[in-house]
Scaffold this motif. Structure first.
Motif, PDB file in Angstrom:
ATOM      1  N   THR A  55       0.860  -1.187   0.000  1.00 50.37           N
ATOM      2  CA  THR A  55       0.000   0.000   0.000  1.00 50.37           C
ATOM      3  C   THR A  55       0.897   1.239   0.000  1.00 50.37           C
ATOM      4  O   THR A  55       2.120   1.129   0.148  1.00 50.37           O
ATOM      5  N   GLU A  56       0.268   2.410  -0.118  1.00 51.18           N
ATOM      6  CA  GLU A  56       1.018   3.676  -0.078  1.00 51.18           C
ATOM      7  C   GLU A  56       1.800   3.808   1.221  1.00 51.18           C
ATOM      8  O   GLU A  56       2.879   4.399   1.250  1.00 51.18           O
ATOM      9  N   GLN A  96      -2.285   8.435  -2.344  1.00 51.17           N
ATOM     10  CA  GLN A  96      -2.232   7.593  -3.556  1.00 51.17           C
ATOM     11  C   GLN A  96      -1.370   8.206  -4.647  1.00 51.17           C
ATOM     12  O   GLN A  96      -1.034   7.543  -5.625  1.00 51.17           O
ATOM     13  N   SER A 112       0.519  -2.805  -7.518  1.00 51.02           N
ATOM     14  CA  SER A 112       0.411  -2.941  -6.080  1.00 51.02           C
ATOM     15  C   SER A 112       0.292  -4.389  -5.612  1.00 51.02           C
ATOM     16  O   SER A 112       0.347  -4.629  -4.432  1.00 51.02           O
TER      17      SER A 112
END
Ligand SMILES: CCCCCCC/C=C/C(=O)SCCNC(=O)CCNC(=O)[C@H](O)C(C)(C)COP(=O)(O)OP(=O)(O)OC[C@H]1O[C@@H](n2cnc3c(N)ncnc32)[C@H](O)[C@@H]1OP(=O)(O)O
Length: 303
Positions: free
Chosen positions: A25-26, A59, A104
């Motif tokens: 994830t970010e 994001q 991702s």
């Protein structure tokens, strides 16, 4: 020395590693960037804030090109013997790293890319190909060498065992040019650098546990090789790529000597067409700790 009777090349070379999935994830991207020193000296560094913060939302943050080196670590069999080959995981050191790539969630395929009997040590090479789920497109290739101290001597010394399944021109041992470097960048690692870096997934106690480090032959925990590599590539992005991480195409490095968290690193860079040869030194010890090369897609407009 290794026990030669435990070595079974057929069993080892035919071993199939299980496929793994790497998802991030970010938050992982930002924790990684902090772990390799981004914004470490200056929190609002305009070149680096983009790796941890974006005004439109997380994001939109940028991914450092070395982030993909993490895909390898989650899937390699750290701390375990391989079928037909035995080693002491406490004596393992990361020797080299090569990667070529960004998405991702990936499927990661591991394979044995090489094994070499160096007498006092074995060098084990593992290749990790990461594919986009669904399309199956190859997104990144990582190859790492583990320098397994005490695990050599498993083959006939007059004909030491050596196996490699990739072209020799991808090897990263490199001669550093004689002349002065084109660019130099100095950066401090923090005493807590390894404790922060490990949150990206490499929990080997060699980097956090004083007793474990002592058994491995070090007076205190040492820095992850891939953390030092992250510092080096950030230096190249800053000085050669004018802050643009997307110019980086492939990265290779050989870990020459361990680094202690808290040491100051000096990265020297030589530009040869679209290739940057680099060397990282531990400033106070004046010793080279990492060297290698980076291939670029092009040159930054302002160079
Ligand atoms: C199952 C795999 C899991 C991998 C997980 C990775 C986990 C991560 C761990 C870490 O991050 S450890 C920290 C980072 N690494 C280091 O700090 C290592 C720093 N390097 C060193 O300490 C030394 O360079 C060394 C690796 C101990 C080697 O030094 P030594 O003096 O013992 O070797 P040499 O006599 O120079 O060479 C012998 C032989 O081996 C080849 N070789 C040397 N260094 C490397 C290397 N870094 N990678 C691959 N191969 C290496 C060298 O070419 C010699 O071969 P020949 O020329 O004789 O054929």
């Amino acid at each position: 020395m290794a026990d030669p009777s435990a070595f079974n090349p057929q069993l080892l070379l035919s071993h199939k590693f299980p496929e793994t999935t790497y998802t991030y994830t970010e938050r992982d991207v930002a924790v990684y960037a902090l772990g390799v020193g981004a914004c470490g000296r200056y929190a609002i560094d305009t070149d680096e804030l983009k790796y941890v913060y974006h005004e439109k939302g997380q994001q939109f943050i940028k991914v450092l090109p070395t982030f993909s080196t993490l895909f390898s670590l989650g899937s390699v069999p750290q701390g375990k013997d391989l079928p037909g080959f035995r080693f002491d995981p406490r004596l393992l050191l990361h020797g080299q790293q090569h990667r070529s790539i960004q998405a991702s969630s990936f499927k990661c395929h591991l394979s044995l890319a090489g094994l070499h009997d160096k007498g006092k040590a074995a060098v084990l090479e593992i290749e990790i190909r990461s594919y986009e789920e669904g399309s199956g497109e190859l997104l990144s290739l990582n190859r790492l060498s583990a320098f397994l101290r005490g695990a050599g001597g498993f083959s006939d010394p007059s004909q030491p065992f050596t196996y490699r399944d990739y072209p020799a021109n991808q090897l990263s041992a490199i001669r550093v040019p004689e002349g002065p470097p084109y660019a130099v960048f100095e950066d401090c690692t923090q005493p807590s650098q390894a404790l922060l870096y490990r949150l990206s997934g490499d929990y080997n106690p060699l980097h956090s546990d004083p007793m474990f480090a002592e058994v491995a032959g070090f007076p205190r925990p040492i820095l992850h090789g891939l953390c030092t590599l992250g510092f080096a590539v950030r230096a190249i992005i800053k000085r050669i790529c004018r802050g643009d991480p997307d110019i980086i195409k492939t990265i290779s490095g050989r870990f020459l000597l361990h680094v202690y968290p808290g040491e100051t690193l000096i990265t020297e860079m030589w530009l040869q067409d679209l290739r940057v040869i680099y060397r990282v030194k531990a400033k106070d010890r004046n010793l080279a700790v990492l060297s290698g090369f980076v291939h670029l897609h092009g040159l930054a407009a302002s160079l």
